[in-house]
Write an enzyme that holds these catalytic residues in place. Structure first.
Site, PDB file in Angstrom:
ATOM      1  CE  LYS A  95      -4.233   1.176   2.528  1.00  0.00           C
ATOM      2  NZ  LYS A  95      -4.852   1.061   3.863  1.00  0.00           N
TER       3      LYS A  95
HETATM    4  C1  E4P Z   1      -8.213   2.175   4.051  1.00  0.00           C
HETATM    5  O1  E4P Z   1      -7.453   1.367   3.577  1.00  0.00           O
HETATM    6  C2  E4P Z   1      -7.964   2.918   5.287  1.00  0.00           C
HETATM    7  O2  E4P Z   1      -7.270   2.067   6.147  1.00  0.00           O
HETATM    8  C3  E4P Z   1      -9.222   3.324   6.023  1.00  0.00           C
HETATM    9  O3  E4P Z   1     -10.387   2.915   5.347  1.00  0.00           O
HETATM   10  C4  E4P Z   1      -9.232   4.728   6.525  1.00  0.00           C
HETATM   11  O4  E4P Z   1     -10.428   4.961   7.203  1.00  0.00           O
HETATM   12  P1  E4P Z   1     -10.639   6.126   8.262  1.00  0.00           P
HETATM   13  O5  E4P Z   1     -10.974   7.367   7.522  1.00  0.00           O
HETATM   14  O6  E4P Z   1     -11.795   5.651   9.092  1.00  0.00           O
HETATM   15  O7  E4P Z   1      -9.368   6.236   9.045  1.00  0.00           O
END
Ligand code: E4P
Length: 221
Positions: free
Chosen positions: A83
């Site tokens: 990622k």
């Molecule tokens: C996605 O891969 C992220 O880890 C996540 O969905 C971020 O979400 P948040 O805005 O609740 O931190």
């Protein structure tokens, strides 16, 4: 639509995986930090428990660091998706990893243009953060519609991974649009399982069965 769990919490991952609900996992440095333990153990465990794609995020912000970290992250398993953030260096790393057959999830996507560029760089997944857009008064789900429309005009092998999901209605809307994947906090998946009428219905069935059993004590199902 595939369902990923957005967490590094092993208990939740095991719980939902045992129900057959999980196609993959997404993590990020904040989710790792929330669990408090050694992230190495968490990454080892998660990649063992889950057969599907597990997104593990780099923390370096420049290209060569991302490449080194991504290669180390891939040592946790063949199901690791690297990622990277939606930055120029992130896209350069995305292009290099993808050319080597290493899948990439480009995260922190907040516009259709960013999604288009990540797809052109060879991303397996783009992660638009809909909840964070809603939080600042923009329509997160509209971004999913735009990306879906754009991708359907071309032949990218890039999947739309709806991230920053806050509630079950987000999931229904994402499914109606035809998003490829939603990644859900455990609390949202828990809410999706429940309906008050299911609980009332089951309580009534069991109470009626108890009455019947009192008249027929030897009966078993
Ligand atoms: C996605 O891969 C992220 O880890 C996540 O969905 C971020 O979400 P948040 O805005 O609740 O931190």
């Amino acid at each position: 639509m595939k369902i990923f769990l957005d967490t590094a919490n092993l208990e939740s991952i095991k719980k939902f995986n045992d129900m057959g609900l999980l196609d993959g996992i997404t993590t990020n440095p904040s989710l790792m930090s929330k669990e408090g333990g050694n992230p190495k153990n968490a990454m080892e465990e998660i990649t063992k428990i889950i057969q599907g794609d597990v997104s593990l995020e780099v923390v370096s912000t420049e290209y060569s660091g991302m490449m080194e970290e991504g290669k180390r992250l891939r040592e946790y398993g063949d199901n690791v998706v690297v990622k990277v953030p939606m930055t120029p260096d992130g896209l350069k790393a995305c292009k290099s990893f993808s050319s080597q057959g290493i899948p990439v999830n480009v995260t922190l996507i907040f516009s259709a243009n960013q999604a288009l560029l990540a797809a052109k760089s060879g991303a397996k997944y783009v992660s638009p953060f809909i909840g964070r857009l809603d939080d600042i008064g923009q329509d997160g789900m509209n971004l999913i519609k735009e990306i879906k429309e754009i991708f359907s005009n071309y032949t990218f092998n890039t999947q739309i991974l709806v991230a920053s999901v806050r509630h079950p209605l987000h999931v229904i809307d994402a499914a109606k649009i035809g998003a490829d994947v939603v990644t859900l906090p455990p609390g949202v998946l828990d809410k999706m399982l429940q309906h008050p009428l299911t609980k009332i219905g089951l309580d009534n069935f069991l109470a009626d069965w108890e009455k019947l059993k009192q008249k027929n004590p030897d009966t078993k199902i």
